[in-house]
Write a protein that holds these residues in place. Structure first.
Motif, mmCIF file in Angstrom:
data_model
loop_
_atom_site.group_PDB
_atom_site.id
_atom_site.type_symbol
_atom_site.label_atom_id
_atom_site.label_comp_id
_atom_site.label_asym_id
_atom_site.label_seq_id
_atom_site.Cartn_x
_atom_site.Cartn_y
_atom_site.Cartn_z
ATOM 1 N N PRO A 1 -1.425 -0.662 2.452
ATOM 2 C CA PRO A 1 -2.136 0.222 1.521
ATOM 3 C C PRO A 1 -1.314 1.453 1.144
ATOM 4 O O PRO A 1 -1.346 1.902 -0.004
ATOM 5 C CB PRO A 1 -3.401 0.610 2.287
ATOM 6 N N ALA B 1 1.282 0.479 -1.400
ATOM 7 C CA ALA B 1 0.653 0.303 -2.713
ATOM 8 C C ALA B 1 0.351 1.659 -3.348
ATOM 9 O O ALA B 1 0.521 1.842 -4.564
ATOM 10 C CB ALA B 1 -0.627 -0.514 -2.567
ATOM 11 N N PHE B 2 -0.107 2.603 -2.539
ATOM 12 C CA PHE B 2 -0.376 3.946 -3.056
ATOM 13 C C PHE B 2 0.911 4.627 -3.512
ATOM 14 O O PHE B 2 0.945 5.283 -4.567
ATOM 15 C CB PHE B 2 -1.056 4.790 -1.978
ATOM 16 N N SER C 1 -9.640 1.802 1.863
ATOM 17 C CA SER C 1 -8.507 2.279 2.650
ATOM 18 C C SER C 1 -8.541 3.806 2.730
ATOM 19 O O SER C 1 -9.225 4.479 1.965
ATOM 20 C CB SER C 1 -7.189 1.821 2.024
ATOM 21 N N ASP D 1 -7.893 5.695 -0.554
ATOM 22 C CA ASP D 1 -8.741 5.417 -1.708
ATOM 23 C C ASP D 1 -9.097 6.699 -2.465
ATOM 24 O O ASP D 1 -9.021 6.742 -3.696
ATOM 25 C CB ASP D 1 -10.013 4.701 -1.262
ATOM 26 N N LYS E 1 2.152 -8.022 3.091
ATOM 27 C CA LYS E 1 0.896 -7.658 2.411
ATOM 28 C C LYS E 1 -0.221 -7.320 3.403
ATOM 29 O O LYS E 1 -1.142 -6.559 3.077
ATOM 30 C CB LYS E 1 0.458 -8.822 1.506
ATOM 31 N N ASP F 1 -7.123 -4.242 -4.094
ATOM 32 C CA ASP F 1 -6.535 -5.062 -3.023
ATOM 33 C C ASP F 1 -6.854 -4.530 -1.627
ATOM 34 O O ASP F 1 -6.901 -5.298 -0.663
ATOM 35 C CB ASP F 1 -5.015 -5.145 -3.200
ATOM 36 N N LEU G 1 5.554 -4.866 0.001
ATOM 37 C CA LEU G 1 4.304 -5.585 -0.267
ATOM 38 C C LEU G 1 4.537 -7.077 -0.441
ATOM 39 O O LEU G 1 3.690 -7.899 -0.069
ATOM 40 C CB LEU G 1 3.625 -5.013 -1.507
ATOM 41 N N ALA H 1 -6.162 8.026 -4.306
ATOM 42 C CA ALA H 1 -5.874 7.190 -5.469
ATOM 43 C C ALA H 1 -6.797 7.551 -6.630
ATOM 44 O O ALA H 1 -6.355 7.645 -7.788
ATOM 45 C CB ALA H 1 -6.023 5.719 -5.107
ATOM 46 N N ARG I 1 -5.039 -1.286 -8.854
ATOM 47 C CA ARG I 1 -4.765 -2.506 -8.095
ATOM 48 C C ARG I 1 -4.832 -2.227 -6.598
ATOM 49 O O ARG I 1 -5.339 -3.034 -5.820
ATOM 50 C CB ARG I 1 -3.392 -3.070 -8.458
ATOM 51 N N MET I 2 -4.321 -1.061 -6.187
ATOM 52 C CA MET I 2 -4.389 -0.687 -4.767
ATOM 53 C C MET I 2 -5.837 -0.616 -4.293
ATOM 54 O O MET I 2 -6.180 -1.116 -3.224
ATOM 55 C CB MET I 2 -3.709 0.668 -4.559
ATOM 56 N N ARG I 3 -6.701 0.000 -5.099
ATOM 57 C CA ARG I 3 -8.108 0.133 -4.716
ATOM 58 C C ARG I 3 -8.795 -1.232 -4.667
ATOM 59 O O ARG I 3 -9.717 -1.446 -3.874
ATOM 60 C CB ARG I 3 -8.825 1.047 -5.698
#
Length: 296
Positions: free
Chosen positions: A87, A90-91, A128, A131, A81, A124, A77, A134, A120-122
């Protein structure tokens, strides 16, 4: 015979000519389909190539080396990014923290970190493909944290530190009134008040238990306790005004005759911070130090 001997010599010569590094590469096994050559060497290309970084992270994750996997996913990341796999990385960070949680009697920090990472993933990467997963994982974390609170409250109750136990059960009813542990928390809250001699508060919570969770096992146990109380409202050492409550935020969760509106769910970063018990002991209850770790 001559041909066979020539073949054997050729095979031996071939084996001897291989370098140790070549043998290691040839003998290495893939981890979950990942070529372990990605771990050999330390070239600039390997340190910056998104596919290599992701493969390393996945290999560590599948080997359950989650701390190492976190390094790789975060590295991904930091450098990529905007990559299509960002994504996912991040997950995976959230998943790795979640996997590092051991049991309900351990430090909940991995769970709070997992919630923070997934939220934060949701933020940023809105919308996705990860989502929904997550959101489900965040709920799993909250379920686990609620169980941790119940575990600690029951620990205090068994140690006869009823005021500390009541505080913990109050926290569950404030933060997680819709979680599966809520009926048990409410029942043990009533038991804690009963042990403290506050049978009026115990009766109020038992009434709420029967109304809010009528089909739960805790409600059945609560009816037995209510029968033991005999429906009386004995005088207690607690004044009737709210200022005499053992905690400043006592009974905020729809006590009988009051508003049923529940407070908003706090963010994961604050929901399970240190819980400060009152310095003055309103109920004359002595405290028992928790032996389970600083977090409880």
């Amino acid at each position: 015979m001559l041909a066979g001997g020539f073949l054997l010599v050729s095979l031996l010569a071939s084996g001897c000519s291989s370098t140790p590094k070549e043998k290691a590469v040839a003998g290495s096994k893939a981890v979950g389909g990942t070529d372990e050559q990605i771990f050999l060497g330390d070239t600039i290309e390997k340190n910056y190539d998104p596919n290599v970084i992701m493969k390393r992270g996945e290999a560590f994750f599948e080997k359950e080396e989650y701390a190492e996997a976190l390094v790789e996913y975060n590295h991904f990341l930091d450098l990529h990014k905007t990559h299509v796999l960002a994504p996912y990385a991040a997950f995976r960070i959230g998943e790795s923290h979640f996997k590092m949680a051991k049991s309900i009697d351990r430090d909940p920090e991995p769970l709070t970190k997992a919630i923070t990472a997934l939220e934060r993933m949701r933020k940023d990467f809105p919308g996705s493909r990860y989502d929904v997963q997550a959101q489900q994982k965040i709920q799993e974390c909250h379920d686990w944290l609620a169980q941790m609170h119940l575990f600690v409250g029951q620990f205090y109750y068994r140690r006869e530190s009823y005021l500390a136990a009541a505080h913990r059960f109050e926290q569950i009813m404030k933060i997680y009134p819709d979680k599966p542990v809520a009926p048990d928390a409410l029942y043990f809250l009533a038991k804690s008040y009963h042990a403290l001699g506050a049978d009026d508060w115990a009766a109020e919570n038992l009434t709420l238990l029967a109304e809010k969770y009528p089909n739960s096992k805790a409600a059945a146990d609560g009816r037995s306790l209510m029968a033991k109380l005999g429906g009386k409202k004995p005088d207690t050492m607690i004044a009737k005004d709210a200022s005499a409550a053992p905690f400043s935020d006592a009974r905020p969760y729809a006590a009988p005759g009051k508003s049923s509106e529940l407070p908003d769910l706090p963010s994961a970063s604050s929901a399970f911070g240190a819980l400060t018990l009152p310095s003055a002991n309103a109920l004359g209850q002595s405290f028992t130090a928790c032996r389970l770790g600083a977090w409880c």
